[in-house]
Design a protein around this motif. Structure first.
Motif, PDB file in Angstrom:
ATOM      1  N   SER A  88      27.772 156.131 143.576  1.00 18.14           N
ATOM      2  CA  SER A  88      29.074 156.695 143.928  1.00 18.14           C
ATOM      3  C   SER A  88      29.036 158.196 143.688  1.00 18.14           C
ATOM      4  O   SER A  88      28.215 158.696 142.922  1.00 18.14           O
ATOM      5  N   CYS A  89      29.924 158.923 144.345  1.00 13.86           N
ATOM      6  CA  CYS A  89      29.848 160.382 144.329  1.00 13.86           C
ATOM      7  C   CYS A  89      31.236 160.988 144.135  1.00 13.86           C
ATOM      8  O   CYS A  89      32.243 160.446 144.593  1.00 13.86           O
ATOM      9  N   THR A  90      31.254 162.122 143.449  1.00 10.03           N
ATOM     10  CA  THR A  90      32.524 162.812 143.212  1.00 10.03           C
ATOM     11  C   THR A  90      33.112 163.413 144.486  1.00 10.03           C
ATOM     12  O   THR A  90      34.238 163.906 144.465  1.00 10.03           O
ATOM     13  N   ASP A  91      32.351 163.387 145.597  1.00  2.00           N
ATOM     14  CA  ASP A  91      32.887 163.912 146.860  1.00  2.00           C
ATOM     15  C   ASP A  91      33.707 162.867 147.613  1.00  2.00           C
ATOM     16  O   ASP A  91      34.101 163.079 148.763  1.00  2.00           O
ATOM     17  N   GLY A  92      34.001 161.723 146.951  1.00  2.00           N
ATOM     18  CA  GLY A  92      34.852 160.712 147.575  1.00  2.00           C
ATOM     19  C   GLY A  92      34.111 159.726 148.451  1.00  2.00           C
ATOM     20  O   GLY A  92      34.707 159.105 149.337  1.00  2.00           O
ATOM     21  N   THR A  93      32.802 159.560 148.201  1.00  2.00           N
ATOM     22  CA  THR A  93      32.009 158.602 148.969  1.00  2.00           C
ATOM     23  C   THR A  93      31.135 157.759 148.044  1.00  2.00           C
ATOM     24  O   THR A  93      30.929 158.102 146.878  1.00  2.00           O
ATOM     25  N   VAL A  94      30.643 156.654 148.589  1.00  2.00           N
ATOM     26  CA  VAL A  94      29.511 155.927 148.003  1.00  2.00           C
ATOM     27  C   VAL A  94      28.371 156.067 148.996  1.00  2.00           C
ATOM     28  O   VAL A  94      28.550 155.835 150.188  1.00  2.00           O
ATOM     29  N   LYS A  95      27.212 156.460 148.502  1.00  2.00           N
ATOM     30  CA  LYS A  95      26.077 156.746 149.368  1.00  2.00           C
ATOM     31  C   LYS A  95      24.999 155.681 149.175  1.00  2.00           C
ATOM     32  O   LYS A  95      24.824 155.145 148.086  1.00  2.00           O
ATOM     33  N   CYS A  96      24.262 155.405 150.261  1.00  2.94           N
ATOM     34  CA  CYS A  96      23.172 154.441 150.233  1.00  2.94           C
ATOM     35  C   CYS A  96      21.942 155.050 150.891  1.00  2.94           C
ATOM     36  O   CYS A  96      22.015 155.538 152.026  1.00  2.94           O
ATOM     37  N   TRP A  97      20.822 155.031 150.153  1.00  2.00           N
ATOM     38  CA  TRP A  97      19.554 155.542 150.690  1.00  2.00           C
ATOM     39  C   TRP A  97      18.534 154.413 150.767  1.00  2.00           C
ATOM     40  O   TRP A  97      18.614 153.433 150.012  1.00  2.00           O
ATOM     41  N   ASP A  98      17.568 154.558 151.659  1.00  4.00           N
ATOM     42  CA  ASP A  98      16.391 153.698 151.663  1.00  4.00           C
ATOM     43  C   ASP A  98      15.412 154.301 150.664  1.00  4.00           C
ATOM     44  O   ASP A  98      14.873 155.388 150.883  1.00  4.00           O
ATOM     45  N   ALA A  99      15.177 153.603 149.545  1.00  6.16           N
ATOM     46  CA  ALA A  99      14.367 154.168 148.464  1.00  6.16           C
ATOM     47  C   ALA A  99      12.916 154.387 148.854  1.00  6.16           C
ATOM     48  O   ALA A  99      12.178 155.082 148.154  1.00  6.16           O
ATOM     49  N   ARG A 100      12.473 153.797 149.973  1.00  4.53           N
ATOM     50  CA  ARG A 100      11.081 153.957 150.399  1.00  4.53           C
ATOM     51  C   ARG A 100      10.908 155.095 151.404  1.00  4.53           C
ATOM     52  O   ARG A 100       9.790 155.370 151.838  1.00  4.53           O
ATOM     53  N   LEU A 101      11.998 155.736 151.770  1.00  2.00           N
ATOM     54  CA  LEU A 101      11.931 156.845 152.727  1.00  2.00           C
ATOM     55  C   LEU A 101      12.196 158.165 152.020  1.00  2.00           C
ATOM     56  O   LEU A 101      13.037 158.249 151.121  1.00  2.00           O
ATOM     57  N   ALA A 102      11.492 159.211 152.458  1.00  2.00           N
ATOM     58  CA  ALA A 102      11.642 160.525 151.831  1.00  2.00           C
ATOM     59  C   ALA A 102      12.862 161.280 152.340  1.00  2.00           C
ATOM     60  O   ALA A 102      13.197 162.339 151.824  1.00  2.00           O
ATOM     61  N   SER A 103      13.543 160.741 153.347  1.00  2.00           N
ATOM     62  CA  SER A 103      14.698 161.419 153.921  1.00  2.00           C
ATOM     63  C   SER A 103      15.797 161.615 152.886  1.00  2.00           C
ATOM     64  O   SER A 103      16.137 160.696 152.137  1.00  2.00           O
ATOM     65  N   GLU A 104      16.355 162.834 152.830  1.00  2.00           N
ATOM     66  CA  GLU A 104      17.437 163.116 151.888  1.00  2.00           C
ATOM     67  C   GLU A 104      18.777 162.576 152.380  1.00  2.00           C
ATOM     68  O   GLU A 104      19.723 162.470 151.614  1.00  2.00           O
ATOM     69  N   LYS A 105      18.850 162.233 153.653  1.00  2.00           N
ATOM     70  CA  LYS A 105      20.114 161.792 154.246  1.00  2.00           C
ATOM     71  C   LYS A 105      20.365 160.312 153.955  1.00  2.00           C
ATOM     72  O   LYS A 105      19.469 159.477 154.141  1.00  2.00           O
TER      73      LYS A 105
END
Length: 387
Positions: A88-105
């Motif tokens: 979760s993030c203080t910018d008002g979102t919950v973010k999800c990443w693919d932990a096996r990818l180097a992408s920051e998005k």
């Protein structure tokens, strides 16, 4: 009890994380639930700079790092069925990443309501629902829910909430924890001292609230325990501990198993002192709840939770040089990961050949970090409230 003591006392350090460019406190740890042949097991660590680092578990070096910039990330959790990692993030979102990818998005973005600042969250055991808790803004402290199921057609757009609970907490929602086996059960904790248990399959908030337990202090940690996970426990920011049995909701028996206002004042240790409690560890194989605490110099204490109180089991030496902030227990191989204010991530395993390590000096980090991180207090919460 002797078997338990022997197993934990047998834990030795097998690996210490490599140095990183920016030393940070390690505030939260979670490990990947998936086991894939010939691929590294992943560890996600929440850092005090508001980022998440992904480590290779066996070698403990950083593979990649995810940031919530300009917001700060709070909490870290792997999905149960894949290597997606959430925060979760203080910018008002919950973010999800693919932990096996180097992408920051992020691969998924869950957007809250206007003015939401998320400081806690969890995802249900079937990966279908996300729940996040907010800081209090005006008179509102919310639990916000989203459908977390992946639809390939809407990956590029932020998901809006399914709805929110707004009536059951009156202050910051510091903790959210779904039941390990029942995706409809979730427990929340707040600085208002309340620990609420919900059945989210029920339509409205009032009827969804199963019970409210009062810790009489600011909640720092909550979790589920017991053979069928019908018990909940709670730690507070002033080192209190509560343990409740939901089996007794429909009986005349008291729901409270233990209520300790300050663990430091009642636990008898075989060695050293207790400066703080970190969290709970329910050992499924032993069907026993443990409380994990430590000293400001890095010693870790394990205490067994019984109806008559907390009993010191063993202490782990020689690992950290400063306050331990986080840990993660692995049921499969009985290994323990710990992270602390010395910026070190340690892997402990039973029966391992102990290696010689040089303990890192305690870090001196700018005061902005301590402003962001909730620190353990020596003062009684009740005394502070009266002032």
């Amino acid at each position: 009890m002797e078997k338990i003591e022997e197993q934990f006392a047998n834990l030795n350090i097998v690996k210490r994380s490599s140095d990183t460019k920016e030393p940070t406190y390690l505030l939260g740890i979670d490990t990947s639930k998936t086991v894939q042949a010939e691929k590294e097991n992943l560890v996600a660590v929440l850092c005090s700079n508001g980022s998440i680092r992904i480590y290779d578990k066996e070698r403990l070096y950083v593979l990649r790092e995810f940031s919530g910039y300009p917001g700060l990330l709070n909490g870290v959790k792997f999905a149960n069925s894949c290597d997606s990692v959430y925060s979760s993030c203080t910018d008002g979102t919950v973010k999800c990443w693919d932990a096996r990818l180097a992408s920051e998005k992020p691969v998924q973005l869950f957007k809250g309501y206007p003015s939401n600042i998320f400081i806690s969250f969890d995802i249900s055991c079937n990966d279908h629902v996300i729940c996040a808790g907010t800081e209090k803004v005006d008179d509102d402290a919310l639990l916000v829910f989203w459908d977390a199921r992946i639809n390939s057609q809407d990956l590029s757009t932020a998901k809006d909430p399914l709805g929110a609970y707004s009536e059951t907490h009156s202050d910051d929602v510091t903790q959210v924890c779904f039941h390990p086996n029942n995706p409809n059960m979730v427990v929340s904790g707040s600085t208002d001292g309340l620990v609420n248990v919900f059945d989210i399959s029920v339509d409205n908030e009032e009827d969804a609230l199963i019970t409210t337990c009062n810790s009489v202090s600011s909640v720092s940690c909550i979790g589920w325990s017991g053979k069928d996970y019908k018990q909940i426990y709670c730690m507070t920011h002033d080192e209190g501990f509560c343990w409740w049995d939901l089996h007794h909701l429909d009986t005349d028996e008291p729901i409270t198993c233990l209520n300790i206002q300050d663990v430091r004042e009642v636990v008898t240790l075989k060695e050293g002192i207790l400066d703080y409690v970190i969290g709970g560890l329910y050992h499924e194989k032993m069907d026993r709840l443990f409380v994990v605490g430590g000293t400001n110099t890095g010693m870790i204490h394990l205490m067994s939770c019984t109806a008559s109180g907390l009993i010191h089991v063993t202490s782990l030496h020689g690992g950290h040089a400063a306050t331990v902030r986080s840990f993660s227990w692995n049921v499969q191989d009985d290994s323990l990961l710990t992270g602390g204010e010395d910026a070190q991530l340690l892997l402990w395993k039973p029966g391992a050949i102990e290696k010689t390590f040089t303990k890192k000096d305690s870090m001196k980090i700018a005061s902005s970090v301590s402003q962001r991180v909730r620190v353990h207090s020596n003062d009684s919460y009740k005394r502070r409230k009266k002032q």
